[in-house]
Design a protein around this motif. Structure first.
Motif, PDB file in Angstrom:
ATOM      1  N   LYS A  63      -6.111   3.193  -1.370  1.00  0.00           N
ATOM      2  CA  LYS A  63      -5.706   3.444   0.019  1.00  0.00           C
ATOM      3  C   LYS A  63      -4.588   4.479   0.095  1.00  0.00           C
ATOM      4  O   LYS A  63      -3.850   4.695  -0.867  1.00  0.00           O
ATOM      5  CB  LYS A  63      -5.258   2.143   0.683  1.00  0.00           C
ATOM      6  N   SER A  64      -4.454   5.073   1.267  1.00  0.00           N
ATOM      7  CA  SER A  64      -3.508   6.184   1.427  1.00  0.00           C
ATOM      8  C   SER A  64      -2.039   5.751   1.348  1.00  0.00           C
ATOM      9  O   SER A  64      -1.155   6.603   1.194  1.00  0.00           O
ATOM     10  CB  SER A  64      -3.756   6.900   2.763  1.00  0.00           C
ATOM     11  N   ASP A  65      -1.775   4.438   1.469  1.00  0.00           N
ATOM     12  CA  ASP A  65      -0.395   3.964   1.339  1.00  0.00           C
ATOM     13  C   ASP A  65      -0.121   3.373  -0.047  1.00  0.00           C
ATOM     14  O   ASP A  65       0.959   2.852  -0.308  1.00  0.00           O
ATOM     15  CB  ASP A  65      -0.073   2.936   2.417  1.00  0.00           C
ATOM     16  N   ASP A  66      -1.098   3.455  -0.935  1.00  0.00           N
ATOM     17  CA  ASP A  66      -0.946   2.938  -2.295  1.00  0.00           C
ATOM     18  C   ASP A  66      -0.042   3.870  -3.100  1.00  0.00           C
ATOM     19  O   ASP A  66      -0.139   5.092  -2.976  1.00  0.00           O
ATOM     20  CB  ASP A  66      -2.323   2.840  -2.955  1.00  0.00           C
ATOM     21  N   PRO A  67       0.842   3.323  -3.937  1.00  0.00           N
ATOM     22  CA  PRO A  67       1.715   4.182  -4.750  1.00  0.00           C
ATOM     23  C   PRO A  67       0.945   5.184  -5.615  1.00  0.00           C
ATOM     24  O   PRO A  67       1.421   6.305  -5.842  1.00  0.00           O
ATOM     25  CB  PRO A  67       2.470   3.171  -5.628  1.00  0.00           C
ATOM     26  N   ASN A  68      -0.232   4.794  -6.096  1.00  0.00           N
ATOM     27  CA  ASN A  68      -1.010   5.725  -6.931  1.00  0.00           C
ATOM     28  C   ASN A  68      -1.572   6.884  -6.124  1.00  0.00           C
ATOM     29  O   ASN A  68      -1.700   7.998  -6.632  1.00  0.00           O
ATOM     30  CB  ASN A  68      -2.143   4.978  -7.638  1.00  0.00           C
TER      31      ASN A  68
END
Length: 241
Positions: A63-68
């Protein structure tokens, strides 16, 4: 999975096992060669004009808010500023993050998309004339490998592992040049690397210890750029962009 999908999978299995007539072989299998050929020709012509880049692999599900996702975006931005173009699979998740970072970094942003029944669609950060679509995974993988100056591998699933081991195998067997393979995320990759060392190298001896020298594990965007730059300085080379 729906009943319809089960029935479809069952039908596909039965189709693979049944004995085909000569006409079916000529109509379905033999003529597929021309479709495959056209994908290779279109891919070579398009990528030949673009030139080599750095391929970024990773999960489409991130997802776009994931740290990766955020880290992949920073990596692509950083290496674009360093003069490298970026190739991704063109879809969502880590692929989108890679194209997004390259786009805002002012670098070349390439997407090699694949037709899938789920997960895959073009992301909006690919350069307009660098958006390629494929039906065949193996043709797409050739484009990744042939036109890559390096491989940055983010956390991902089976597809990411497939792409990573494909690159390692081709370098190990000297089918392609020895370009850097950079795994991002010590926590994610250390378990796999420990297994490779303890099982493949030490216990079963199916891999040479030197093969691990092809791989570098890092944790941030500065380390990725340093790994790429140090490789090119070692061989007195420079990015194509």
């Amino acid at each position: 999975m729906s009943v319809e999908q089960y029935e479809n999978d069952d039908q596909r299995i039965q189709d693979k096992l049944k004995q085909k007539t000569w006409n079916e072989i000529r109509t379905n299998d033999s003529w597929a060669i021309f479709k495959i050929m056209s994908e290779f020709v279109n891919g070579y012509e398009a990528m030949g004009r673009i030139g080599p880049c750095v391929s970024i692999f990773g999960s489409a599900r991130t997802k776009s808010d994931d740290p990766n996702y955020l880290l992949a975006e920073k990596i692509a931005y950083k290496i674009s500023k360093g003069g490298y173009g970026v190739i991704t699979g063109g879809g969502p998740g880590i692929m989108e993050a890679g194209n997004k970072g390259a786009h805002f970094g002012g670098g070349t942003s390439v997407g090699l998309n694949i037709e899938l029944p789920f997960e895959q669609h073009f992301n909006p950060y690919i350069d307009r004339d660098k958006n390629l679509n494929f039906d065949y995974f193996f043709v797409r993988k050739v484009m990744f490998v042939k036109y890559s100056q390096g491989f940055v591998v983010m956390p991902g699933g089976f597809g990411t592992l497939d792409e990573m081991f494909e690159a390692i195998t081709l370098i190990q067997t000297k089918k392609i040049a020895k370009f850097p393979i950079i795994l991002v995320g010590t926590e994610f990759w250390s378990g796999l690397m420990d297994w490779v060392k303890s099982v493949l190298i030490e216990k079963y001896k199916t891999v040479s210890p030197e093969d691990l020298n092809l791989i570098k594990i890092v944790d941030n965007e500065d380390q990725v750029l340093e790994a790429l730059d140090s490789f090119y300085k070692k061989y007195n080379l420079s990015p194509n962009f």
